[in-house]
Design a protein around this motif. Structure first.
Motif, PDB file in Angstrom:
ATOM      1  N   THR A  27      10.494  -2.399  -1.442  1.00 19.15           N
ATOM      2  CA  THR A  27       9.378  -2.705  -0.533  1.00 19.15           C
ATOM      3  C   THR A  27       9.328  -1.611   0.540  1.00 19.15           C
ATOM      4  OG1 THR A  27      10.893  -4.114   0.728  1.00 19.15           O
ATOM      5  CG2 THR A  27       9.440  -5.240  -0.825  1.00 19.15           C
ATOM      6  N   ASN A  30       6.914   0.788   5.958  1.00 16.56           N
ATOM      7  CA  ASN A  30       6.777   1.969   6.817  1.00 16.56           C
ATOM      8  C   ASN A  30       7.844   3.025   6.540  1.00 16.56           C
ATOM      9  OD1 ASN A  30       4.450   1.097   8.229  1.00 16.56           O
ATOM     10  ND2 ASN A  30       5.709  -0.311   9.419  1.00 16.56           N
ATOM     11  N   HIS A  32      11.309   2.932   6.549  1.00 14.24           N
ATOM     12  CA  HIS A  32      12.601   3.053   7.257  1.00 14.24           C
ATOM     13  C   HIS A  32      13.795   2.945   6.311  1.00 14.24           C
ATOM     14  CE1 HIS A  32       9.736   1.922  10.488  1.00 14.24           C
ATOM     15  NE2 HIS A  32      10.341   2.957  11.036  1.00 14.24           N
ATOM     16  N   ASP A  33      13.728   2.028   5.362  1.00 15.73           N
ATOM     17  CA  ASP A  33      14.844   1.909   4.408  1.00 15.73           C
ATOM     18  C   ASP A  33      14.876   3.110   3.464  1.00 15.73           C
ATOM     19  OD1 ASP A  33      15.826  -0.546   5.354  1.00 15.73           O
ATOM     20  OD2 ASP A  33      14.334  -1.646   4.211  1.00 15.73           O
ATOM     21  N   ASP A  51       5.689   0.366  -3.416  1.00 12.35           N
ATOM     22  CA  ASP A  51       4.831  -0.502  -2.605  1.00 12.35           C
ATOM     23  C   ASP A  51       3.466  -0.608  -3.279  1.00 12.35           C
ATOM     24  OD1 ASP A  51       5.284  -1.436   0.631  1.00 12.35           O
ATOM     25  OD2 ASP A  51       3.298  -1.743  -0.243  1.00 12.35           O
ATOM     26  N   GLN A  53       0.713  -1.040  -1.537  1.00  9.23           N
ATOM     27  CA  GLN A  53      -0.321  -0.564  -0.609  1.00  9.23           C
ATOM     28  C   GLN A  53      -0.204   0.951  -0.416  1.00  9.23           C
ATOM     29  OE1 GLN A  53      -1.422  -3.092   2.828  1.00  9.23           O
ATOM     30  NE2 GLN A  53       0.597  -4.035   2.541  1.00  9.23           N
ATOM     31  N   SER A  80       3.751  -2.194  -8.127  1.00 12.48           N
ATOM     32  CA  SER A  80       4.538  -3.388  -7.788  1.00 12.48           C
ATOM     33  C   SER A  80       5.986  -3.194  -8.227  1.00 12.48           C
ATOM     34  CB  SER A  80       3.949  -4.608  -8.503  1.00 12.48           C
ATOM     35  OG  SER A  80       4.819  -5.706  -8.360  1.00 12.48           O
ATOM     36  N   HIS A  81       6.885  -3.782  -7.464  1.00 15.91           N
ATOM     37  CA  HIS A  81       8.307  -3.637  -7.799  1.00 15.91           C
ATOM     38  C   HIS A  81       8.685  -4.337  -9.108  1.00 15.91           C
ATOM     39  CE1 HIS A  81       8.465  -6.711  -4.260  1.00 15.91           C
ATOM     40  NE2 HIS A  81       8.109  -7.331  -5.344  1.00 15.91           N
ATOM     41  N   TYR A 101       5.280  -9.143   4.962  1.00 17.62           N
ATOM     42  CA  TYR A 101       4.100  -8.264   5.045  1.00 17.62           C
ATOM     43  C   TYR A 101       4.454  -6.963   5.770  1.00 17.62           C
ATOM     44  CZ  TYR A 101       3.922 -10.400   9.700  1.00 17.62           C
ATOM     45  OH  TYR A 101       4.258 -10.838  10.943  1.00 17.62           O
TER      46      TYR A 101
HETATM   47  C1  LIG Z   1       8.356  -6.261   5.264  1.00 21.27           C
HETATM   48  S1  LIG Z   1       7.447  -4.935   4.546  1.00 21.27           S
HETATM   49  C2  LIG Z   1       8.702  -3.735   4.191  1.00 21.27           C
HETATM   50  C3  LIG Z   1       9.210  -2.999   5.391  1.00 21.27           C
HETATM   51  C4  LIG Z   1       9.957  -1.736   5.054  1.00 21.27           C
HETATM   52  N1  LIG Z   1      11.244  -1.988   4.497  1.00 21.27           N
HETATM   53  C5  LIG Z   1      10.073  -0.791   6.250  1.00 21.27           C
HETATM   54  O1  LIG Z   1      11.138  -0.172   6.419  1.00 21.27           O
HETATM   55  O2  LIG Z   1       9.102  -0.633   6.987  1.00 21.27           O
HETATM   56  C6  LIG Z   1       7.043  -5.570   2.943  1.00 21.27           C
HETATM   57  C7  LIG Z   1       6.281  -4.592   2.072  1.00 21.27           C
HETATM   58  O3  LIG Z   1       6.273  -5.106   0.742  1.00 21.27           O
HETATM   59  C8  LIG Z   1       5.082  -4.667   0.135  1.00 21.27           C
HETATM   60  N2  LIG Z   1       4.838  -5.433  -1.084  1.00 21.27           N
HETATM   61  C9  LIG Z   1       4.214  -6.639  -1.236  1.00 21.27           C
HETATM   62  N3  LIG Z   1       4.213  -6.997  -2.540  1.00 21.27           N
HETATM   63  C10 LIG Z   1       4.847  -6.001  -3.222  1.00 21.27           C
HETATM   64  C11 LIG Z   1       5.155  -5.786  -4.589  1.00 21.27           C
HETATM   65  N4  LIG Z   1       4.853  -6.693  -5.527  1.00 21.27           N
HETATM   66  N5  LIG Z   1       5.795  -4.646  -4.933  1.00 21.27           N
HETATM   67  C12 LIG Z   1       6.135  -3.724  -3.993  1.00 21.27           C
HETATM   68  N6  LIG Z   1       5.870  -3.876  -2.680  1.00 21.27           N
HETATM   69  C13 LIG Z   1       5.246  -4.996  -2.299  1.00 21.27           C
HETATM   70  C14 LIG Z   1       4.043  -4.837   1.225  1.00 21.27           C
HETATM   71  O4  LIG Z   1       2.908  -4.046   0.948  1.00 21.27           O
HETATM   72  C15 LIG Z   1       4.823  -4.381   2.461  1.00 21.27           C
HETATM   73  O5  LIG Z   1       4.585  -3.032   2.737  1.00 21.27           O
END
Ligand SMILES: C[S@@+](CC[C@H](N)C(=O)[O-])C[C@H]1O[C@@H](n2cnc3c(N)ncnc32)[C@H](O)[C@@H]1O
Length: 187
Positions: A27, A30, A32-33, A51, A53, A80-81, A101
């Motif tokens: 995921t 932004n 960071h990971d 991701d 998006q 998607s993951h 989110y």
């Molecule tokens: C809580 S944020 C992740 C924050 C991230 N680790 C950071 O360091 O900023 C969750 C992310 O999961 C993504 N996401 C949602 N469904 C997903 C999917 N099926 N596969 C991959 N990413 C997905 C969202 O678009 C969002 O950017």
């Protein structure tokens, strides 16, 4: 002071991920990971970041630029993951999921248990013995509790002979602090 969930996730990963390893940020958000993992595996390793998006890929590129950090060992994947096995054929030593989110983004685009569990299963199948798959579960948003319940049920049912599963959380904090789950492959 005790680590918060994000700090603890990084600690758990840094204990097992070595330079040259292959790892997954399931995921990206932004970034960071992804940045943290890119440092851990160094130039000889590889980070696969997912991701759904395009905004996340843009934000991650910007974060790397701001940090004057090379993206050479990172593959930013707009998918998607639950497609991890399509993109990653290598054995992995670490994977991280930050559920919920995109901070600063559209709060209705959230992770869902079905694809999250499919992605975790793929990470476990690709994991080296001793490798860790980490889930930082944010669940205060609509849909978050349902995903958490499904995930807890999935992780609790994993065979203890094959996996060690850890739950880390602050039990006296208000506003649904994240719950960290770590799955370590034993054999
Ligand atoms: C809580 S944020 C992740 C924050 C991230 N680790 C950071 O360091 O900023 C969750 C992310 O999961 C993504 N996401 C949602 N469904 C997903 C999917 N099926 N596969 C991959 N990413 C997905 C969202 O678009 C969002 O950017």
């Amino acid at each position: 002071m005790l680590d918060n969930a994000m700090q603890y996730s990084h600690r758990l990963l840094s204990e097992v991920v070595q330079p040259g390893d292959c790892v997954v940020d399931a995921t990206m958000g932004n970034g960071h990971d992804t940045l943290f993992l890119s440092d851990l595996v160094q130039s000889s390793g590889k980070v696969f970041s997912f991701d759904v998006q395009s905004q996340a890929l843009e934000q991650t590129r910007t974060l790397f630029e701001k940090n004057q950090h090379s993206l050479d060992n990172v593959e930013l994947i707009h998918a998607s993951h639950d497609q991890i096995q399509k993109y990653v054929s290598q054995t992995i030593t670490g994977a991280v999921f930050n559920l919920g989110y995109l901070p600063g983004g559209d709060k209705t685009i959230i992770t869902h248990s079905e694809s999250t569990i499919a992605a975790v299963q793929q990470c476990l199948a690709q994991s080296q013995i001793g490798g860790r798959t980490i889930l930082v579960c944010y669940y205060g948003h609509p849909g978050g509790k349902e995903e958490l319940e499904q995930l807890l049920s999935f992780v609790t049912d994993l065979d203890q002979h094959e996996f060690s599963c850890l739950r880390y959380e602050f039990i006296n904090q208000i506003n649904n602090p994240p719950i960290l789950l770590c799955i370590e492959r034993k054999k």
